[in-house]
Design a protein around this motif. Structure first.
Motif, PDB file in Angstrom:
ATOM      1  N   ALA A  98      -7.016  -1.031  -1.202  1.00 46.85           N
ATOM      2  CA  ALA A  98      -6.612  -1.303  -2.580  1.00 46.85           C
ATOM      3  C   ALA A  98      -5.108  -1.546  -2.636  1.00 46.85           C
ATOM      4  CB  ALA A  98      -6.993  -0.127  -3.471  1.00 46.85           C
ATOM      5  N   GLU A 135      -7.951  -6.548   0.304  1.00 49.12           N
ATOM      6  CA  GLU A 135      -8.685  -5.930  -0.811  1.00 49.12           C
ATOM      7  C   GLU A 135     -10.179  -5.914  -0.508  1.00 49.12           C
ATOM      8  OE1 GLU A 135      -8.252  -4.585  -3.844  1.00 49.12           O
ATOM      9  OE2 GLU A 135      -6.103  -4.817  -4.263  1.00 49.12           O
ATOM     10  N   GLU A 176       3.199   1.936  -9.688  1.00 48.77           N
ATOM     11  CA  GLU A 176       1.973   1.332 -10.217  1.00 48.77           C
ATOM     12  C   GLU A 176       2.202  -0.024 -10.863  1.00 48.77           C
ATOM     13  OE1 GLU A 176       0.484   4.482 -12.671  1.00 48.77           O
ATOM     14  OE2 GLU A 176      -0.053   5.678 -10.907  1.00 48.77           O
ATOM     15  N   ASP A 177       3.468  -0.439 -10.996  1.00 51.93           N
ATOM     16  CA  ASP A 177       3.753  -1.712 -11.672  1.00 51.93           C
ATOM     17  C   ASP A 177       3.187  -2.885 -10.877  1.00 51.93           C
ATOM     18  OD1 ASP A 177       5.174   0.007 -13.163  1.00 51.93           O
ATOM     19  OD2 ASP A 177       7.164  -0.810 -12.693  1.00 51.93           O
ATOM     20  N   THR A 178       3.031  -4.007 -11.580  1.00 51.27           N
ATOM     21  CA  THR A 178       2.607  -5.239 -10.920  1.00 51.27           C
ATOM     22  C   THR A 178       3.627  -5.604  -9.839  1.00 51.27           C
ATOM     23  OG1 THR A 178       1.536  -6.041 -12.909  1.00 51.27           O
ATOM     24  CG2 THR A 178       2.177  -7.705 -11.287  1.00 51.27           C
ATOM     25  N   GLY A 192      -3.596  -2.595  -5.657  1.00 53.92           N
ATOM     26  CA  GLY A 192      -3.104  -2.472  -7.032  1.00 53.92           C
ATOM     27  C   GLY A 192      -2.839  -3.830  -7.648  1.00 53.92           C
ATOM     28  N   PRO A 193      -2.226  -3.820  -8.853  1.00 50.57           N
ATOM     29  CA  PRO A 193      -2.012  -5.099  -9.549  1.00 50.57           C
ATOM     30  C   PRO A 193      -0.993  -5.997  -8.844  1.00 50.57           C
ATOM     31  CG  PRO A 193      -1.063  -3.260 -10.790  1.00 50.57           C
ATOM     32  CD  PRO A 193      -1.840  -2.662  -9.670  1.00 50.57           C
ATOM     33  N   ARG A 213       2.190   1.948  -3.380  1.00 50.33           N
ATOM     34  CA  ARG A 213       1.156   2.563  -4.235  1.00 50.33           C
ATOM     35  C   ARG A 213       1.037   4.046  -3.905  1.00 50.33           C
ATOM     36  NH1 ARG A 213       1.880  -1.214  -7.683  1.00 50.33           N
ATOM     37  NH2 ARG A 213       0.804  -3.187  -7.332  1.00 50.33           N
ATOM     38  N   ASP A 214       1.086   4.364  -2.633  1.00 44.44           N
ATOM     39  CA  ASP A 214       0.959   5.770  -2.232  1.00 44.44           C
ATOM     40  C   ASP A 214       2.109   6.612  -2.778  1.00 44.44           C
ATOM     41  OD1 ASP A 214      -1.345   5.170  -0.948  1.00 44.44           O
ATOM     42  OD2 ASP A 214      -0.483   5.156   1.077  1.00 44.44           O
ATOM     43  N   ARG A 264       0.821  -1.210   0.000  1.00 45.47           N
ATOM     44  CA  ARG A 264       0.000   0.000   0.000  1.00 45.47           C
ATOM     45  C   ARG A 264       0.866   1.276   0.000  1.00 45.47           C
ATOM     46  NH1 ARG A 264      -4.112   1.862  -2.213  1.00 45.47           N
ATOM     47  NH2 ARG A 264      -3.071   3.872  -2.175  1.00 45.47           N
TER      48      ARG A 264
END
Ligand SMILES: [Zn+2]
Ligand SMILES: [Zn+2]
Lengths: 336, 544
Positions: free
Chosen positions: A215, A210, A193-195, A217-218, A188-189, A185
């Motif tokens: 969230a 989730e 953004e990559d997997t 992400g991928p 992401r913050d 997390r």
């Protein structure tokens, strides 16, 4: 009522004689109140378990649906009564679902905080200081050398290394419940953004986070199939620390091994584990947070458990606060 | 200082050579002068800084934190620098992360100009202004405890990578440069020409040989080559020019201070390449009545190496001398472009004028065909010979390792069969493997059942073999301590490893009393029962 008549250590765990229940028992008991889902606090085999809905879910994920005969949900802040003892659960900021448990009777109130951390964590409800007569605090990082740095700076360190070594996978060791999801997390913050690839042991808990609106992400499994495509270059892979010494780790060519833990503050620990990039990220309060919390709550007495009790008791004494170590057995020193 | 601290943190924990190089190159790219030059000097340990005693730092911290909490913390961490760095209280008025961290330049210059009495206040102020990792770097810097697993050689390689030049060019310049190396960085960044080496008696990058491989000899004409013994000392370059004398290792490190006895005798004008050996006085008398120095073992040489201060007694007992084999500078003439045959003639004339006790010439080994060389190699006349060198008569002296003009052909290694006793997890790529092995041999007769460790090896096997040993270790673990496992090893069970090594010394530091040089695993003897492994007695017989 004296505090030790309300809560007292027993071999099974912390016991409340008037309420006839245990908090975080280490052996199966008739009625257990559980602070959070980490394995040293939440164990299977109790008859009745009272915990937050998320902690109950996590126990079911880890131990199977039959981990107890009967489950009862404690909503945060809700006033409950057990055999004439007032009981309430309050957020501990440690991992998803984690709670402090307040126990009160005849004007005596004790808060068993379980594990806690006051700093903001995007994956769980924020810690709330609860006024009380006796505050039971953990002491995992209770030495003034443990001062956890800013989370964002640590995540930036990881992202910088990823840019610096773009052809090497970055393997991040993180405990399966809480730390792993928090690392993801936080990434992401910070705009990553990559997997992110995850070890199989993390999947169900990540899915659960989730489902609770966190969230991540991928995410994709860190399987050998992906390895053959060379997908792990420049990728972040998260797995439980135990997997790093395991054959599992061999699928990543020339990885940068990282470990997200408060213990990474200690150089020698990082070195011994062969960690190349230590990430000082802890789900426990650091020294400053421990003493600030005690100062804020201002209880008349502090009981100190699992960790370095001696230093925190000493600090309380120098501040004129009554304190004593609470010798509970069965909680892991290393739990992070 | 913050960026420097981060570099140190990462260098210490990065196991791979390439990783370390990358970290240093990026640092040189990102950090401006003179900061990067000071960092470089700190890494190569050329930066001399007014040293601060750890006790002083301890005093500073005890003024600021509860001594009981300090003692508990120090006891827990076991490292004073780290305890102070972490426990140092951050001032209320100076929020952590405040952007006023001192630069290396500020630290070095201020400390240099300060009186001894002022140093504590300065250090305290810097500690206030740094974060935990910066404080650790500062403490290491001012107490002189900078040990980060980077050799001066590796730092020079990083400079070479940074400027895309050959490392020999850096080595050649190194001793003429001053901290913080501004002309060097300017040249490496392409702003200026290569700085001229103005230092007297500079280092000249050495010429290296490649190993003879199967079939090489068939393609070579014996008439084109001279043969010499390959001596097992340390290769040095002895230079004396314009009154300045220097003794360099083959990578350009100046070791003059370790061999003052030899430096006295560098009364020539020029630069020679040779093997530094130590010896003891023998009975033979020289023409002038002194006793000749008899060549000693590699163990004797160890007595002189790696010591900051060499006692007069050690110097007397283990005198150093040079066995010369090449000449690069003859008076004011650079002779490196001349063929080996010519340089060798010069060398013979050159050495004639020197003290015969301190200089001789590595003799040529006459031969007509390669089969003689094969015999010489298997039966060298002296234990301190580790093989043969083949040099083309017409070869110029060129820096680096060109393939063809010079070959080295090492003697066959010693071999023993030992039993695997402990295995330790590796680093980096190998961190999921038990890849570092301690092995032992039987003490007394195998039936006594006592194995004594005699060495450690972590290479010499294929990736496939590594997997097999790793599995064996995991399946036969007796005990675990941290990253180390002790492996079942007794008369009935045990993995026998054939160990190859270059030589053996007596060693008081090892329980076995012997120390192997350059041990590696040459074969896995899955077929061999542990009881048939070698004994310590066998090993002792191999001592020179
Ligand atoms: Zn916990
Ligand atoms: Zn805990």
């Amino acid at each position: 009522m004296r505090p030790e008549d309300l809560l007292q250590p027993r071999p099974e765990g912390l016991y409340c004689p008037p309420g006839d229940f245990y908090i975080d028992p280490v052996r199966p008991v008739e009625r257990a109140l559980v602070t959070h889902g980490h394995a040293d606090h939440a164990r299977p085999g109790n008859v009745r378990v009272l915990a937050t809905a998320q902690t109950l879910d996590i126990m079911a994920i880890r131990y199977g649906a039959d981990f107890a005969k009967e489950r009862q949900v404690a909503a945060l802040g809700e006033a409950l009564t057990i055999n004439g003892v007032d009981v309430s659960f309050h957020p501990a900021g440690h991992v998803l679902g984690s709670a402090q448990i307040a126990v009160a009777k005849d004007g005596m109130k004790i808060v068993a905080s379980g594990d806690y951390k006051p700093r903001p964590d995007p994956t769980c409800a924020a810690f709330e200081p609860i006024a009380c007569d006796v505050f039971i605090t953990e002491a995992t990082f209770a030495l003034p050398v443990f001062r956890h740095p800013d989370d964002r700076a640590e995540i930036q360190k990881l992202l910088r290394s990823l840019r610096q070594f773009p052809d090497r996978a970055h393997l991040v060791g993180a405990y399966a419940l809480g730390k792993a999801q928090r690392v993801i997390r936080l990434l992401r913050d910070e705009g990553h953004e990559d997997t992110i690839y995850i070890h199989g042991a993390l999947k169900t808990l990540c899915d659960y986070y989730e489902s609770q609106g966190i969230a991540l992400g991928p995410l994709a499994p860190a399987t050998v199939d992906n390895a053959s495509k060379g997908a792990f270059a420049a990728a972040i892979v998260v797995g439980p620390p135990s997997a790093f010494a395991d054959r599992w780790a061999r699928r990543f060519p020339d990885p940068v091994s990282c470990f997200a833990s408060g213990w990474m503050r200690v150089r020698q620990r990082a070195k011994q584990r062969g960690v190349e990039l230590p990430l000082i990220l802890s789900d426990h309060a650091d020294w400053d947070e421990l003493v600030d919390t005690i100062t804020t709550i201002a209880p008349s007495e502090v009981w100190v458990t699992h960790g370095r009790e001696e230093a925190l008791v000493r600090w309380c004494e120098t501040k004129g606060i009554r304190a004593r170590p609470l010798h509970l057995i069965g909680y892991e020193d290393e739990a992070e | 200082m913050k960026r420097f601290a981060e570099l140190l943190d990462r260098l210490v924990l990065t196991p791979s050579r390439n990783g370390k190089l990358k970290l240093m190159v990026d640092y040189f790219n990102e950090v401006p002068d003179p900061e990067r030059g000071l960092a470089l000097a700190a890494i190569t340990r050329d930066l001399s800084i007014a040293s601060i005693k750890p006790a002083m730092l301890r005093g500073l911290v005890e003024e600021r934190v509860d001594p009981v909490l300090f003692a508990l913390s120090y006891d827990y961490l076991g490292d004073l620098a780290e305890t102070i760095a972490l426990i140092w209280p951050v001032g209320e008025d100076r929020p952590q992360g405040a952007n006023d961290a001192p630069t290396l330049l500020e630290v070095v210059e201020t400390l240099h100009a300060a009186t001894r009495a002022k140093a504590p206040a300065l250090v305290a102020d810097w500690l206030d202004r740094l974060d935990a990792s910066g404080r650790y770097a500062l403490i290491k810097l001012v107490t002189g405890g900078m040990r980060i697993g980077v050799s001066a050689r590796l730092a020079k390689q990083a400079l070479a990578d940074f400027g895309k030049v050959d490392v020999t060019a850096i080595e050649e310049l190194w001793h003429g440069l001053d901290i913080p190396y501004l002309p060097l960085f300017a040249w490496l960044e392409g702003h200026t020409d290569k700085p001229a080496n103005l230092a007297a008696a500079p280092f000249r990058p050495v010429m290296l040989a490649t190993a003879i491989e199967d079939g090489d000899l068939d393609k070579l004409d014996p008439a084109d080559y001279a043969a010499e013994w390959k001596w097992d000392g340390i290769r040095v370059q002895a230079t004396a020019e314009g009154g300045v004398r220097r003794l360099y290792t083959r990578t350009g490190d100046d070791i003059s201070a370790t061999f003052p006895d030899l430096m006295e005798h560098l009364n020539f004008e020029g630069s020679m390449d040779g093997e530094l050996l130590v010896g003891h006085r023998s009975g033979d008398l020289l023409d002038d009545g002194r006793q000749r120095i008899e060549i000693g073992s590699f163990g004797d040489l160890q007595q002189r190496l790696n010591r900051k201060i060499v006692s007069a007694k050690t110097i007397e007992s283990y005198p150093a001398f040079i066995r010369a084999y090449d000449l690069m500078q003859d008076g004011d003439r650079d002779v490196r472009a001349e063929p080996f045959r010519e340089r060798r003639r010069r060398l013979e004339r050159f050495v004639q004028h020197l003290d015969p006790e301190r200089f001789d010439i590595s003799p040529l080994v006459p031969f007509d065909d390669w089969s003689q060389i094969v015999d010489f190699r298997s039966e060298p006349p002296h234990p301190i010979i580790e093989g043969l060198m083949l040099k083309r008569w017409d070869s110029a002296y060129v820096p680096g390792r060109p393939r063809g003009p010079w070959f080295k052909w090492k003697r066959e290694p010693f071999l023993i069969d030992a039993v695997l006793m402990y295995a330790q997890r590796g680093h980096g790529k190998r961190s999921s493997f038990y890849s570092d092995y301690t092995f032992g041999v039987w003490k007394g007769v195998p039936e006594d059942g006592e194995l004594v460790p005699v060495g450690k090896a972590y290479f010499g096997f294929t990736d496939e073999e590594l997997k097999q040993i790793d599995k064996y270790v995991r399946d036969n673990t007796v005990e675990r301590f941290g990253p180390v496992r002790s492996v079942r090893a007794n008369l009935k069970t045990g993995l026998v490893l054939e160990i190859a090594f270059e030589g053996l010394n007596r060693s008081a530091r090892h329980k076995s009393g012997v120390a192997m040089r350059f041990p590696r695993i040459s074969r896995l003897r899955w077929d061999k029962p542990a009881r048939e492994a070698d004994t310590l007695e066998t090993l002792e017989k191999m001592l020179p």
